[in-house]
Scaffold this motif. Structure first.
Motif, short mmCIF file in Angstrom:
data_model
loop_
_atom_site.label_atom_id
_atom_site.label_comp_id
_atom_site.label_asym_id
_atom_site.label_seq_id
_atom_site.Cartn_x
_atom_site.Cartn_y
_atom_site.Cartn_z
N SER A 38 -9.73 24.70 34.65
CA SER A 38 -9.74 25.20 33.26
C SER A 38 -8.28 25.91 32.87
O SER A 38 -7.76 25.56 31.78
N ALA A 39 -7.58 26.22 34.03
CA ALA A 39 -6.13 26.54 33.87
C ALA A 39 -5.48 25.34 33.84
O ALA A 39 -4.25 25.32 33.00
N MET A 40 -5.54 24.42 34.56
CA MET A 40 -4.88 22.98 34.33
C MET A 40 -5.13 22.59 32.93
O MET A 40 -4.12 21.88 32.31
N ARG A 41 -6.23 22.43 32.35
CA ARG A 41 -6.49 21.99 31.10
C ARG A 41 -5.63 22.83 29.84
O ARG A 41 -5.04 22.34 29.00
N ALA A 42 -5.67 24.16 30.34
CA ALA A 42 -5.10 24.80 29.28
C ALA A 42 -3.44 24.77 29.28
O ALA A 42 -2.78 24.78 28.39
N VAL A 43 -2.90 24.74 30.52
CA VAL A 43 -1.55 24.22 30.64
C VAL A 43 -1.29 23.01 30.13
O VAL A 43 -0.25 22.77 29.41
N SER A 44 -1.93 22.07 30.31
CA SER A 44 -1.66 20.70 29.62
C SER A 44 -1.71 20.60 28.18
O SER A 44 -1.04 20.05 27.50
N GLN A 45 -2.34 21.43 27.56
CA GLN A 45 -2.75 21.54 26.09
C GLN A 45 -1.44 22.20 25.48
O GLN A 45 -0.78 21.80 24.44
N ASP A 46 -1.31 23.54 26.07
CA ASP A 46 -0.02 24.40 25.39
C ASP A 46 0.43 25.09 26.45
O ASP A 46 -0.22 26.44 26.77
N GLN A 47 1.47 25.10 27.18
CA GLN A 47 2.11 25.69 28.38
C GLN A 47 2.30 27.15 27.70
O GLN A 47 2.01 28.27 28.43
N THR A 48 2.89 27.40 26.58
CA THR A 48 3.27 28.74 26.01
C THR A 48 1.98 29.51 25.96
O THR A 48 1.87 30.97 26.14
N ALA A 49 1.01 28.93 25.32
CA ALA A 49 -0.08 29.65 25.02
C ALA A 49 -0.80 30.03 26.35
O ALA A 49 -1.33 31.37 26.60
N ALA A 50 -0.81 29.24 27.24
CA ALA A 50 -1.22 29.49 28.62
C ALA A 50 -0.74 30.89 29.44
O ALA A 50 -1.35 31.68 30.09
N VAL A 51 0.71 30.70 29.17
CA VAL A 51 1.53 32.08 29.50
C VAL A 51 1.18 33.24 29.07
O VAL A 51 0.86 34.25 29.50
N LEU A 52 0.84 33.05 27.86
CA LEU A 52 0.38 34.17 26.88
C LEU A 52 -0.94 34.90 27.21
O LEU A 52 -1.26 35.84 27.03
N MET A 53 -1.79 33.81 27.80
CA MET A 53 -3.09 34.29 28.10
C MET A 53 -3.23 34.75 29.56
O MET A 53 -4.23 34.98 30.04
N GLY A 54 -1.96 34.78 30.24
CA GLY A 54 -2.01 35.21 31.53
C GLY A 54 -2.10 34.40 32.73
O GLY A 54 -2.43 34.67 33.74
N ILE A 55 -1.81 32.92 32.58
CA ILE A 55 -1.97 32.07 33.44
C ILE A 55 -0.70 32.00 34.28
O ILE A 55 0.25 31.80 33.45
#
Length: 160
Positions: A38-55
């Motif tokens: 799930s984290a891999m998919r999030a990072v591939s979609q939008d790295q900035t949003a993934a950082v903001l979500m705590g990944i």
């Protein structure tokens, strides 16, 4: 192992197909059913949003690179068993994998699989009528046509 009037399969070819299917199922399960997937998919979609979500994006990228490297070791070993070791033993496999990913659509696992199958079918049918030296040319022609007619690939989405 399997021999008919129309085709012949050796044991190593059957093993290659079986291992490829198992690796694809395993990778799909990791990507779709685990927290790291799930984290891999999030990072591939939008790295900035993934950082903001705590990944931890650096850890996810490192894991993705590690799993990709491990997955590439398996077919490399199988190609070594099938063809033997040569200085350029991986070039053709990497080229075909690249074309399959572009044909299927970058970012789509199913697309890459379908692109690889489609490319294999086109090459096999093409080699039925033309000499084997032209096999790489068939892949280049398929790549050219897909990039020209559908740049996002067969299963990719157009960039918005």
């Amino acid at each position: 192992l399997i021999r008919t009037n129309y085709f012949r399969l050796s044991l190593i070819q059957v093993v290659i197909v079986a291992v490829a299917i198992l690796l694809m199922i395993g990778l799909q399960c990791i990507i779709m059913r685990t927290k790291i997937g799930s984290a891999m998919r999030a990072v591939s979609q939008d790295q900035t949003a993934a950082v903001l979500m705590g990944i931890n994006t650096n850890a996810v990228i490192a894991f993705t690179f590690a799993i990709g490297s491990a997955l590439s070791a398996v077919p490399a070993t199988l190609i070594l068993l099938k063809d033997g070791a040569t200085p350029s033993m991986g070039f053709f496999a990497v080229f075909i994998a690249f074309v399959a990913v572009i044909v299927g659509g970058v970012g789509s696992l199913r697309g890459a699989v379908a692109g690889g199958l489609a490319l294999g079918m086109v090459e096999s049918l093409g080699l039925w009528k033309i000499p084997t030296e032209w096999q790489s040319s068939i892949a280049f022609i398929v790549l050219f046509l897909v990039v020209l007619l559908r740049p996002q690939g067969l299963f990719g989405r157009a960039a918005s």
